[in-house]
Design an enzyme around this catalytic site. Sequence first.
Site, PDB file in Angstrom:
ATOM      1  N   TYR A   1      24.818  56.073  57.285  1.00 56.88           N
ATOM      2  CA  TYR A   1      24.335  56.395  58.632  1.00 56.88           C
ATOM      3  C   TYR A   1      25.394  57.076  59.494  1.00 56.88           C
ATOM      4  CZ  TYR A   1      19.854  54.015  58.222  1.00 56.88           C
ATOM      5  OH  TYR A   1      18.571  53.672  57.862  1.00 56.88           O
TER       6      TYR A   1
ATOM      7  N   ASP B   1      18.035  48.606  55.798  1.00 56.41           N
ATOM      8  CA  ASP B   1      16.888  49.308  56.382  1.00 56.41           C
ATOM      9  C   ASP B   1      15.668  49.157  55.471  1.00 56.41           C
ATOM     10  OD1 ASP B   1      15.489  51.115  58.113  1.00 56.41           O
ATOM     11  OD2 ASP B   1      15.820  52.689  56.617  1.00 56.41           O
TER      12      ASP B   1
ATOM     13  N   LYS C   1      24.994  47.609  45.197  1.00 56.39           N
ATOM     14  CA  LYS C   1      24.632  48.341  43.986  1.00 56.39           C
ATOM     15  C   LYS C   1      25.949  48.737  43.336  1.00 56.39           C
ATOM     16  CE  LYS C   1      21.463  50.270  41.497  1.00 56.39           C
ATOM     17  NZ  LYS C   1      20.769  49.519  40.490  1.00 56.39           N
TER      18      LYS C   1
ATOM     19  N   ASP D   1      18.107  46.367  43.919  1.00 56.64           N
ATOM     20  CA  ASP D   1      16.803  46.628  43.284  1.00 56.64           C
ATOM     21  C   ASP D   1      16.189  45.324  42.775  1.00 56.64           C
ATOM     22  OD1 ASP D   1      18.942  46.581  41.489  1.00 56.64           O
ATOM     23  OD2 ASP D   1      18.116  48.092  40.142  1.00 56.64           O
TER      24      ASP D   1
ATOM     25  N   ASP E   1      11.998  46.567  55.827  1.00 57.18           N
ATOM     26  CA  ASP E   1      10.598  47.007  55.902  1.00 57.18           C
ATOM     27  C   ASP E   1       9.764  46.175  54.926  1.00 57.18           C
ATOM     28  OD1 ASP E   1      11.044  48.943  57.838  1.00 57.18           O
ATOM     29  OD2 ASP E   1       9.837  50.464  56.807  1.00 57.18           O
TER      30      ASP E   1
HETATM   31  C1  IPM Z   1      15.084  51.085  61.733  1.00 53.49           C
HETATM   32  C2  IPM Z   1      14.641  52.507  61.659  1.00 53.49           C
HETATM   33  C3  IPM Z   1      15.821  53.423  61.967  1.00 53.49           C
HETATM   34  C4  IPM Z   1      16.882  53.195  60.912  1.00 53.49           C
HETATM   35  C5  IPM Z   1      15.470  54.906  62.080  1.00 53.49           C
HETATM   36  C6  IPM Z   1      14.393  55.144  63.133  1.00 53.49           C
HETATM   37  C7  IPM Z   1      16.672  55.753  62.371  1.00 53.49           C
HETATM   38  O1  IPM Z   1      14.088  52.771  60.418  1.00 53.49           O
HETATM   39  O2  IPM Z   1      15.575  50.664  62.800  1.00 53.49           O
HETATM   40  O3  IPM Z   1      14.933  50.360  60.753  1.00 53.49           O
HETATM   41  O4  IPM Z   1      16.856  53.816  59.842  1.00 53.49           O
HETATM   42  O5  IPM Z   1      17.764  52.366  61.155  1.00 53.49           O
HETATM   43 MG    MG Z   2      13.849  51.052  59.203  1.00 52.01          MG
END
Ligand code: IPM
Ligand code: MG
Length: 359
Positions: free
Chosen positions: A140, A255, A198, A231, A259
């Site tokens: 990042y 990240d 990893k 993974d 999700d």
């Molecule tokens: C998150 C989002 C952000 C990230 C994006 C919007 C830059 O996916 O906060 O998880 O990748 O950190």
């Molecule tokens: Mg995210």
Amino acid sequence: MSEKTLRIAIVPGDGIGVETTREAVRVLEALVESGRLDASLTRLPWSAEHYLATGETVPAGAFERLGADFDAVLVGAFGDPRVKDNRHAREILLGMRFKLDLFVNFRPVKCLADRLSPLKDRGASDIDFVVFRENTEGSYVGLGGLFKRDTPDEIALEEDVTTRKGVERISREAFEFARTFEKPKRLSRPPRVLMADKHNVHRFGGDLWNRVFFEVAEGYPDCEASHMFVDALTMQIVRDPGSFDVIVTNNMFGDIVTDLGAALQGGLGMAASGNIHPGRISVFEPIHGSAPPLAGKGVANPFGSILTVQMMLAHLGEKETAAKIESAVSECVAAGLGTRDIGGTLSTREAADAVLKRL
Ligand code: IPM
Ligand code: MG
């Protein structure tokens, strides 16, 4: 209640972020009006709208002033199809994470009701762990470039940065949190902290993660430290989420894993996160994005943003009030009250009303 007035900045941002933040702010206002919270709320306009109107993403010196003027920031979401390169989102959101050195991305994965779990035979009691995502390094950092752009020989480089200090401090925070995490106590076993990387492929960054994490672990003999490749971790989270307490990992893996975690909680609309530098100003955001196609329709789930308020207040020392917010949301979810994404029938406003009624 804390002795001093909590100074909270509100940055709704774009799309459904504006709508969900509006409801989260109503919760804060209700607490202030009923005398249960002493807080001042200041709205900041940073958004796509503001950028398009003024050409400014974040005013010069604004991040420096944030730290002096506020105790915490509550943000909505950023992203607007009118800003093609998403410049404002990057400068506002990643700008805060990096410039305020918010190295902990604290992302609890807690399923509040069995009916929200997408997993067969796994419910709320199984899905309760926390991800500590390193928030200031990795891929990042924006280091890299394009060589021979727009030619058939084009090359892109994207650097992935890992520092000893970075791994050390996020690992330490993960262990410190694990010691206070209620769930292991409930199950009467030592808290588990698992590091995912990893290092079978990332020979340098992964190696540093692996060495430093286990060095830090030596200082926490009361915790169980372990490792998985990321993974394999994703597979195991789906198979047996109950086996995890605290997961610590780098920026990109965090990240992705969160999700997946959000899906186990009932979707992106239910998940909260904190960008934290212990002892300094911190920024709290729901995990959902700005969802442009849903904006303005009154269908966005406000619970993620309301749970973000809960996390922010707990962080600021208002533990009791925070717990009440979580109970109110849990009661709504258990009663089937919520927006369509979690199987309810309510609008954004009505879902927040249901929480306010229970508060
Ligand atoms: C998150 C989002 C952000 C990230 C994006 C919007 C830059 O996916 O906060 O998880 O990748 O950190
Ligand atoms: Mg995210």
